[in-house]
Each structure stands twice: as C-alpha cells, then as structure tokens.
Scaffold this active site. Structure first.
Site, PDB file in Angstrom:
ATOM      1  N   GLY A 161       0.800  -1.214   0.000  1.00 31.21           N
ATOM      2  CA  GLY A 161       0.000   0.000   0.000  1.00 31.21           C
ATOM      3  C   GLY A 161       0.835   1.268   0.000  1.00 31.21           C
ATOM      4  O   GLY A 161       0.398   2.316  -0.466  1.00 31.21           O
ATOM      5  N   LYS A 173      11.882   0.722   0.680  1.00 27.52           N
ATOM      6  CA  LYS A 173      10.468   0.972   0.364  1.00 27.52           C
ATOM      7  C   LYS A 173      10.265   2.435  -0.013  1.00 27.52           C
ATOM      8  O   LYS A 173      10.548   3.346   0.772  1.00 27.52           O
ATOM      9  CB  LYS A 173       9.601   0.586   1.563  1.00 27.52           C
ATOM     10  CG  LYS A 173       8.109   0.644   1.285  1.00 27.52           C
ATOM     11  CD  LYS A 173       7.301  -0.139   2.305  1.00 27.52           C
ATOM     12  CE  LYS A 173       7.302   0.480   3.672  1.00 27.52           C
ATOM     13  NZ  LYS A 173       6.341  -0.183   4.578  1.00 27.52           N
ATOM     14  N   ASP A 189      -2.318  -3.268  11.933  1.00 26.84           N
ATOM     15  CA  ASP A 189      -2.393  -3.886  10.609  1.00 26.84           C
ATOM     16  C   ASP A 189      -1.672  -5.245  10.600  1.00 26.84           C
ATOM     17  O   ASP A 189      -0.885  -5.547   9.696  1.00 26.84           O
ATOM     18  CB  ASP A 189      -1.795  -2.957   9.547  1.00 26.84           C
ATOM     19  CG  ASP A 189      -2.290  -3.285   8.141  1.00 26.84           C
ATOM     20  OD1 ASP A 189      -3.330  -3.970   8.010  1.00 26.84           O
ATOM     21  OD2 ASP A 189      -1.634  -2.852   7.166  1.00 26.84           O
TER      22      ASP A 189
END
Length: 399
Positions: free
Chosen positions: A50, A71, A168
């Site tokens: 995401g 990332k 999460d």
C-alpha cells in the site's frame, strides 16, 4: 507470570523474546538510495504494498555493506507523510528480535523512502498462498509464536512507558528471516498509547485490512491492543487452514474466513490437509481454543498477547512430545518387524555389491528368505520392495 492452559496446567511464556539494544535511525542521502537501487531499477523490485514498491539493494549500515529492503512511497498511494513518520517514530524506539529493523530513511523533496533489513524468505502470505511452500506444522507453529512474541513486546514490553498497537497485523506483514524467524513489519498505521489498563483505547479513524479488522473497532472506532489480538487470531486461522482471510471466489457464506470458521463452527473441518494427520490431538485442541478466544466478538473476552503466547508455546511442547513418542514407537515397530525376519545365510554372492540382490533367494525350511537393505524389505518371490515410510512407520507399502 503464569497462565492456565485448556487442561488446567500452568505455563509461563518463554523469556527468549529479549529486547535488542537501541540503535540510531540513520538519514540516508537520496544519491545513496539511487546507487543502492540502480536508480530504482525495476529488476530489483521484490514487492509492492500500500505504501509503494520495495526494492532490494545494498547500503552502508554502520561499518558494513548489507542487503536492505528499500520501500519508496508511491505518489498515487493512499498513504503518505503521516504513515511515513509513524513508521520512523515507532521503529526508531523499538528493538526486538521479532520486529523488522529499520536501518534508516530518506526524506528528499517529494521522496519518502524507508530502508529496512532484508528478509530473504519473504512474507508468510507468500509461502501460504502463492508459493505453495511445504510448511510442517511445527514450522508454522514456531512462526506464529515468533509473531506473538513480537506483538507481546509491542503491547507491554517496549520500555518506553507506552504501548504500541500495530493496527495492521496480517500474514503479508509477517516477514521471514533466512532462519525462518518471524519478524513483524509495516508500522505505518501503528498507534502509541498508555499501558496502565488492559483495555485503554485510542479513538481513531478506522484503518486496517478487511478480513483482519476487529469488528468491535470497526463498529466503535475504539482501537485497543485487543484489536491486534483479533488480527493475530485470523493469522492463526490462515496458518491452520491455509486459506486466505478473505476469498471472494468462494460462496458468500465462506469468503470471510474468521466469520465462517468461528460463527459457522467450521474450523475443525477445514484444517489444511497437508498437516491434518500430523497435529497432536492435544496440540490441536489448544490451538483451536486460542483461535476461538482471539476471535471473540467481545474484546474483554479475548486473551492478552501474553496469554495467547503462553498457550501457543504450551501447544508446541505438546506437539514436540507427540512427535518424540511417535518416532520412538516407529523405531520400536521397525525393530520388532526386522527381528521377526529370517535373514539369509547364503554367502554365495558376498563378493558382489551390497546394493545388488542375490538371485539365489530360496525358501529355507519352508520359510521365505527375505533380505533387508537400507530400510527396504525385498520379497524374493516378486522382487518388489516394501518401503517403510519415514513419515508413518506403521505404513508399509509395496512399490
């Protein structure tokens, strides 16, 4: 601290989930990131989440050149600066063997980049649902225990006077080291709050991943550590059943794994066939109990991570005892069978290779002579082999 297991025995969680020493979070220059990723070469992309793409590269960490997962925030991502700084703030203050390490970050103009230790075995999701990796039950259980230790540390053992709610927890955020140790990743949605009460909550906009989302948090907006416990229960289900948390290709009443298994009572019927016959009944009972408690609709009825972890570690002990006893029984059975077999005294072909069968196997006093070679029983009349199965010593199949 001790917790009760399903049969009334007490068990204490392992103390091996020790905290590593605090390390500084380094600021990387953008040109260092460009060099490490060969200017964001697509051939180096190892994942996409995401937040954005993840590249494999080499960076300087301390005095060493190490592999890293880099990332990079995608400009089209729903995430942004808030998640970026939340990740840095959280992982800069935390060090634990079951949390992924953050080497540093780069904040350059519109670029927001995070640099982590590289996990060569990818994610738990990959192995369960994409690669079809053969994972033994012991292996899966140890991955869950490692994840539980990481979450337990986040909730109560941070040493910074606050607890961290991950928000999460899911199989794609559980990374696997080359030793297959589990490491929790992706803290962009995490929240920090006081730890003085078990159900202290943070009122926040509901975020997370559907299928792992705590129904109570979704309904009230009150985020607690028990929300992580719920998501952890879903991960346990995935590991037991090797089914996705959400699968829209199934019938409507089955596509939400947690709802179908718990509310519809299907859990014991959907255990992964690869492991179903290899789980100790006592171990399975303990694990099912943990899953059901973690997925309870009422957060107050869910266990703490310490309690869930204690039960899983106890389940591992039960499984290891079962495996040991099964192995001993197999060796005993093999010995009994071998002792009943009359070995040939024919030395006519003793100068030939041990792997070559004698052509002079003849009945001896009315009994068939049988040769045993490296675990394979040779029947002279048929010249076929009966192989003793290593996975099940009681199973002798003619090939």
């Amino acid at each position: 601290m001790f917790f009760s297991t399903s049969n009334g025995e007490e068990y204490e969680p392992s103390s091996s989930s020790s905290v590593q020493g605090s390390q500084p979070c380094r600021h990387f220059e953008f040109h260092e990131i460009q060099t490490a990723t060969e200017n964001f070469n697509e051939s180096l992309v190892i994942g996409h989440g995401g937040f954005g793409k993840v590249y494999k590269g080499k960076v300087i960490n301390g005095s060493s050149l190490v592999e890293a997962a880099i990332k990079r925030l995608d400009s089209m991502s729903d995430q942004g600066a808030a998640e970026f700084w939340a990740e840095i703030e959280t992982l800069s203050n935390l060090r634990h063997c079951n949390l992924v390490s953050l080497f540093g970050y780069c904040n350059h103009e519109n670029e927001m980049i995070l640099v982590y230790e590289y996990m060569p075995n990818g994610t738990l999701e990959d192995h369960l649902h994409k690669l079809g990796t053969p994972l033994s039950w012991i292996h899966r259980l140890k991955i869950c225990i490692g994840t539980g230790r990481g979450l337990h540390y986040l909730h109560t053992g941070t040493g910074i006077e606050v607890g961290v709610i991950h928000r999460d927890v899911k199989s794609s955020n559980i990374l696997l080291h080359e030793s297959w140790a589990a490491k929790i990743a992706d803290f962009g949605l995490s929240k920090i709050g006081p730890t003085n009460r078990p159900l202290t909550y943070v009122k926040t906009v509901v975020k997370g991943t559907f299928g792992y989302l705590d129904p109570d948090y979704y309904a009230t907006g009150k985020l607690t550590r028990k929300s992580d416990v719920y998501a952890f229960g879903v991960v346990l289900l995935e590991v037991l059943c090797r089914k996705r948390a959400v699968d829209s290709s199934l019938d409507k009443d089955q596509w939400n794994l947690a709802r179908w298994c718990i509310i519809e009572g299907q859990l014991k019927h959907v255990i992964d066939s690869d492991i179903r016959g290899r789980i100790s009944p006592k171990c399975l009972k303990e694990c099912v109990r943990v899953v059901e408690r973690c997925l309870h609709n009422d957060p107050k009825q869910r266990p703490t991570m310490a309690e869930a972890l204690a039960s899983l570690e106890y389940a591992l002990i039960l499984q290891e005892k079962f495996n040991d006893s099964f192995e001993r029984a197999g060796k005993t059975m093999f010995g009994r069978i071998a002792s009943m077999l009359p070995f040939s005294s024919n030395t006519e072909n003793s100068d030939k290779s041990d792997s070559k069968l004698s052509s002079d196997c003849k009945p001896n006093n009315g009994n068939a002579t049988i040769s045993v070679l490296a675990g394979n029983t040779v029947l002279p009349e048929t010249r076929k082999f009966c192989r003793f199965s290593q996975s099940n010593p009681y199973d002798i199949s003619v090939c």
